[in-house]
Design a protein around this motif. Structure first.
Motif, PDB file in Angstrom:
ATOM      1  N   TYR A  24      65.677  46.874  60.223  1.00  0.00           N
ATOM      2  CA  TYR A  24      64.722  45.930  59.267  1.00  0.00           C
ATOM      3  C   TYR A  24      65.178  45.748  58.058  1.00  0.00           C
ATOM      4  CZ  TYR A  24      61.044  48.053  62.283  1.00  0.00           C
ATOM      5  OH  TYR A  24      60.407  48.534  63.308  1.00  0.00           O
TER       6      TYR A  24
ATOM      7  N   TYR B 266      64.031  44.180  54.011  1.00  0.00           N
ATOM      8  CA  TYR B 266      63.525  43.531  52.991  1.00  0.00           C
ATOM      9  C   TYR B 266      64.520  42.879  52.069  1.00  0.00           C
ATOM     10  CZ  TYR B 266      61.215  43.060  48.529  1.00  0.00           C
ATOM     11  OH  TYR B 266      60.614  42.470  47.421  1.00  0.00           O
TER      12      TYR B 266
ATOM     13  N   GLY C  51      63.484  43.026  62.252  1.00  0.00           N
ATOM     14  CA  GLY C  51      62.537  42.718  61.406  1.00  0.00           C
ATOM     15  C   GLY C  51      62.917  42.184  59.905  1.00  0.00           C
TER      16      GLY C  51
ATOM     17  N   ILE D 273      61.378  40.865  56.000  1.00  0.00           N
ATOM     18  CA  ILE D 273      60.316  40.614  54.982  1.00  0.00           C
ATOM     19  C   ILE D 273      61.010  39.907  53.873  1.00  0.00           C
ATOM     20  CG2 ILE D 273      58.528  41.675  53.512  1.00  0.00           C
ATOM     21  CD1 ILE D 273      58.284  44.030  55.183  1.00  0.00           C
TER      22      ILE D 273
ATOM     23  N   GLN E  66      58.231  37.878  58.056  1.00  0.00           N
ATOM     24  CA  GLN E  66      57.211  37.801  57.410  1.00  0.00           C
ATOM     25  C   GLN E  66      57.296  37.568  55.943  1.00  0.00           C
ATOM     26  OE1 GLN E  66      56.106  42.171  58.894  1.00  0.00           O
ATOM     27  NE2 GLN E  66      54.034  41.241  58.031  1.00  0.00           N
TER      28      GLN E  66
ATOM     29  N   ARG F  31      55.076  45.818  55.164  1.00  0.00           N
ATOM     30  CA  ARG F  31      54.604  45.254  56.110  1.00  0.00           C
ATOM     31  C   ARG F  31      53.376  44.922  56.359  1.00  0.00           C
ATOM     32  NH1 ARG F  31      57.354  47.555  61.659  1.00  0.00           N
ATOM     33  NH2 ARG F  31      56.666  45.614  62.679  1.00  0.00           N
TER      34      ARG F  31
END
Length: 292
Positions: free
Chosen positions: A123, A125, A179, A181, A216, A272
C-alpha cells in the motif's frame, strides 16, 4: 523499531514512493567487485591505461574507475562497449548476468526494495509526486532532470533503469495486491508540462485496469484527511508480517515495530474511506485528461 537510513546522504534513491534519485553511489557487492576485477584484468591484459579504455568505451575515467572498484553498476551500454574494446570474449557479458545489485538503489533503501519484491500486499499513499511504480518514462525523467544537485546523463539512465525494473512487479506478481492513494493535486500540478501530464494520466489509467492494482484519488477539497502527516508505504510479507517505510528529503525511515505499523495501518485505512472510490477516481482522471 524505526531505522533512520541516511548513510547515502540523501533521500529518494528509488524509493517506493518514487521521490527521485539520491546522490552518491550504492555500496559495493561481491559480484560488483568481481565484475570490476575482470574488467581491470582484461584492460591491463590489452595494454590499455584507464584513460585509453575510457575513451574507447565512451565513458569517463571516473566511471571506469568506479566500475573496476566495484562501486558502480555497469549498464548494458558499458558492458557492450567494454566487450568490443577488449576482444569480444564474452566474459563480461557472462559476468554481467550475475551482478546482484540493482542500479540506482541507495543502500538504505535496498532493505525495503528486497521486501517489496516479495510482498503479497503493498500500500502506498503519496502527496508529493506520483509513486515510482506508476511513473511513465517521460514523467520520471522530468523528476531526474530537475534533481538537485544535478545528475549526469549516466546517473539518469541508471535511475530510470532501476525504476523500470521495479515497475515490472505490477505485472510479474499478479497475486500481489497493490493499492495506491494519490492526491488530486499531483496531476493538477502538470509536472513536466501538459503533454507529460497527459501521458502520466493515461499510464495511471492503464495500470489501474490491472486486476491486482487499486488506485484511488484523494480529492483536492476534503474537510477531513488522515494522511496530513505525510506519505506512507506499508507492505505485508508471505509470512503475514507487516513493515512500513516513510521517506523524507534526505533519508528514509524503515519501521518494523508492530505498534508503529498499527498506527500507520489505521491512518491508511481511514484514507481509503476518505478518498474517491475506484470508479470515481478513474472518472476524475479521465476528466482531467480531457481538460488538458
Amino acid at each position: 523499531m524505526a531505522y533512520g537510513n541516511t548513510d547515502q546522504g540523501g533521500a529518494g534513491a528509488e524509493a517506493a514512493g518514487g521521490c527521485g534519485p539520491v546522490g552518491g553511489e550504492p555500496e559495493a557487492s561481491d559480484s560488483l567487485r568481481t565484475f570490476g576485477a575482470v574488467v581491470q584484468a582484461l584492460r591491463e591484459h590489452a595494454g590499455l591505461s584507464r584513460a585509453e579504455f575510457a575513451e574507447r568505451v565512451s565513458f569517463s575515467r571516473h566511471t571506469v574507475a568506479s566500475v573496476e572498484q566495484g562501486r558502480r553498476m555497469p549498464d548494458r551500454h558499458f558492458v557492450e562497449q567494454a566487450e568490443e574494446a577488449l576482444g569480444n570474449t564474452g566474459a563480461l557479458r557472462q559476468a554481467a548476468r550475475h551482478l546482484s545489485r540493482q542500479p540506482g538503489l541507495a543502500s538504505w533503501f535496498r532493505r525495503w526494495a528486497g521486501l517489496e519484491a516479495e510482498a503479497v500486499t503493498l500500500y502506498t499513499y503519496e502527496c508529493r509526486m506520483v509513486p515510482g511504480l506508476l511513473q511513465p518514462e517521460s514523467y520520471a525523467r522530468t523528476l531526474f532532470v530537475d534533481q538537485l544537485p544535478p545528475l549526469s546523463d549516466e546517473q539518469i539512465e541508471a535511475q530510470w533503469a532501476a525504476r523500470a525494473e521495479r515497475q515490472r512487479l505490477l505485472r510479474e506478481r499478479p497475486n500481489t495486491t497493490f493499492g495506491f492513494i494519490l492526491e488530486e493535486h499531483l496531476f493538477l500540478r502538470r509536472t513536466g508540462g501538459v503533454e507529460v501530464t497527459r501521458m502520466l494520466i493515461e499510464h495511471v489509467l492503464e495500470v489501474a485496469r490491472l486486476r491486482n492494482v487499486e488506485i484511488q484519488v484523494m480529492p483536492l477539497v476534503r474537510p477531513s484527511h488522515a494522511g496530513l502527516a505525510g506519505p506512507v508505504q506499508l507492505l505485508e510479507t508471505s509470512e503475514a508480517r507487516w513493515f512500513a517505510y516513510n521517506e523524507g528529503q534526505r533519508g528514509g525511515l524503515f519501521f518494523a515495530d508492530p505498534k508503529e505499523i498499527s498506527v500507520l495501518q489505521r491512518r491508511y485505512a481511514r484514507m481509503r474511506a476518505q478518498a474517491l472510490s475506484l470508479e470515481d477516481s478513474a472518472g476524475l482522471l479521465r476528466e482531467m485528461r480531457g481538460a488538458l
